[in-house]
Design an enzyme around this catalytic site. Sequence first.
Site, PDB file in Angstrom:
ATOM      1  N   ASP A 132      -3.214   4.345   2.808  1.00 14.94           N
ATOM      2  CA  ASP A 132      -3.723   4.908   4.596  1.00 14.94           C
ATOM      3  C   ASP A 132      -3.580   6.166   4.783  1.00 14.94           C
ATOM      4  O   ASP A 132      -1.521   6.723   4.308  1.00 14.94           O
ATOM      5  CB  ASP A 132      -2.957   4.059   5.415  1.00 14.94           C
ATOM      6  CG  ASP A 132      -3.084   2.240   5.188  1.00 14.94           C
ATOM      7  OD1 ASP A 132      -4.124   2.192   4.768  1.00 14.94           O
ATOM      8  OD2 ASP A 132      -2.851   1.425   5.743  1.00 14.94           O
TER       9      ASP A 132
ATOM     10  N   ASP B  59       0.784  -1.038   0.177  1.00 12.92           N
ATOM     11  CA  ASP B  59       0.228  -0.182  -0.105  1.00 12.92           C
ATOM     12  C   ASP B  59       0.577   1.081  -0.256  1.00 12.92           C
ATOM     13  O   ASP B  59       2.270   1.321   0.107  1.00 12.92           O
ATOM     14  CB  ASP B  59      -1.228  -0.009   1.554  1.00 12.92           C
ATOM     15  CG  ASP B  59       0.191   0.271   2.355  1.00 12.92           C
ATOM     16  OD1 ASP B  59       1.179  -0.078   2.450  1.00 12.92           O
ATOM     17  OD2 ASP B  59      -0.813   0.459   3.580  1.00 12.92           O
TER      18      ASP B  59
ATOM     19  N   ASP C 114       1.631   4.865   2.614  1.00 13.01           N
ATOM     20  CA  ASP C 114       1.335   5.069   3.436  1.00 13.01           C
ATOM     21  C   ASP C 114       1.514   6.975   3.311  1.00 13.01           C
ATOM     22  O   ASP C 114       2.405   7.068   2.762  1.00 13.01           O
ATOM     23  CB  ASP C 114       1.887   4.707   5.091  1.00 13.01           C
ATOM     24  CG  ASP C 114       1.355   3.466   4.826  1.00 13.01           C
ATOM     25  OD1 ASP C 114       0.403   2.900   4.975  1.00 13.01           O
ATOM     26  OD2 ASP C 114       2.170   2.733   4.469  1.00 13.01           O
TER      27      ASP C 114
END
Length: 488
Positions: free
Chosen positions: A412, A328, A330
């Site tokens: 995120d 992902d 962040d």
Amino acid sequence: MIPLKRRKVVPTGAGNTGSEETSPNKFPQVVLFLLERKMGASRRAFLSQLGRKKGFQVEELFSEGITHVICENNSGDEVIAWLESQVRGRGRATAHLLDVSWFTESMRAGRPVEILDRHQLQQQQIREVEVVVFSAPSYACQRRTTLDNHNAILTDALSLLAENAELSGEDGRGVAFRRAAGVLKGLPEPVTAVTQLVGLPCLGGHSLRVVKDILENGASCEVEDTKQSERFKVLKVLTGIFGVGVKTAERWIQEGIRGLQQLQDSGRTLNRAQQAGLQHYEDLNQHVTRSEADAVAAVVEEAVASVLPGARMTLIGGFRRGKLTGHDVDFLITHPEEGREVGLMPKVVSWLESQGFLLYQKTTKNSYLEGEDGPARPSSNMDRFERCFSIFKLTEEVNGEGLKPWRAVRVDLVVSPISQFAFALLGWTGSKLFERELRRWAGHKKAMSLSSHALYDNTQRRYLRASSEEEIFAHLGLEYIPPSERNA
Ligand code: CTP
Ligand code: MN
Ligand code: MN
């Protein structure tokens, strides 16, 4: 041949008693040490005395000056392991490791006989004694671990066992394997023999066995069996769905579900996250590249600047540590004026939504309030910043023909007040093991509690303020480790 008695009168250097029992040291190039292990104390004493009588220097204690180690009924491995423990931290041991037959033949000849292959405890293992013995401090936050991993085969194997333990709800075992892998990731060169690892922290018997199997046989049965195991494979597939944890996957397996298609056909009710996870399964299980992370960063930057000029955005997580890919992307968002960040997350999310960038998002509220003398004490390690778990619809800039024009990427977002920014930055940069070890160090070594919000000193009963990561490391009595060296 000159009788032995005659030789005894030859004057020699210090250290010889000149007693009836001991001949002068006739062979200064040879310093013997007899290993008591398996030989037994009384036989060792007998042989030592015999050697001294024949003019050999036989030492009681092992030291770096020993040139010949004499062993009986020991394997090369055992002696090497023992020897490594004696020279630990001092680099290399170069003594000959010899079978007792060399000693008895030398006694018979009255001089050190030539060392033949049959005297040596395995030629190939002798070389191993001459390789580096590694050492490392025990906490990952004391070590510098770059992405330059010289032992990926070993650390991949241990990480797989860690993952399997975690998927089986055995978190303690999982952490043990993660710690072992963490130590090996930091070594300056490839491990060639398990004896090099004597004295390293965090390597338990189980991990060492796995390493030994791989070094000696090229693979570990346990690792190969785990990889092939139906349960592991199914758990991986199911927990690979965004929004599905171990518990849910376990339940589904018990209900007979073995794969994605089956899950879809079963008509089970999935929550919003799981629906999105299933829908974008392929994309979300494909690594995010650095250039994709940069593309996401540009979008988030624009969102933040549009809704609150002056707000700052920082890349955190694996990409801040210099990783080239991630699962992902962040980001940490703050504003230099305390309090201005309040209400920022919903605004950023609305902007992203209005521009069509979000395929899914879930925002959780901040319940962590600043008190009089500091933030309320964290009751757990669980973060209470305003956060957003999302799935971005990322338009690919460079498109080969036939490729779809966009892909789904997990993103995120975290918002922190500036007063907690340094703690948030440190806490969200990772790696997960590095974070865990920082907290363990703080608690065990310093009687402090570290979270992504604050550092509390239990002795002074007060919060320790910090406006940079460097200050936090200093409070903890640790050398500063930059993000690129936190890849434990
Ligand atoms: N983190 C956290 N609380 C969570 C999830 C993550 O505090 N519920 C922290 C982790 O401790 C880590 C950081 O957020 O320091 C990033 O987590 P994650 O994105 O899962 O891992 P990365 O190190 O970024 O690895 P990857 O590249 O696979 O994303
Ligand atoms: Mn990440
Ligand atoms: Mn993350």
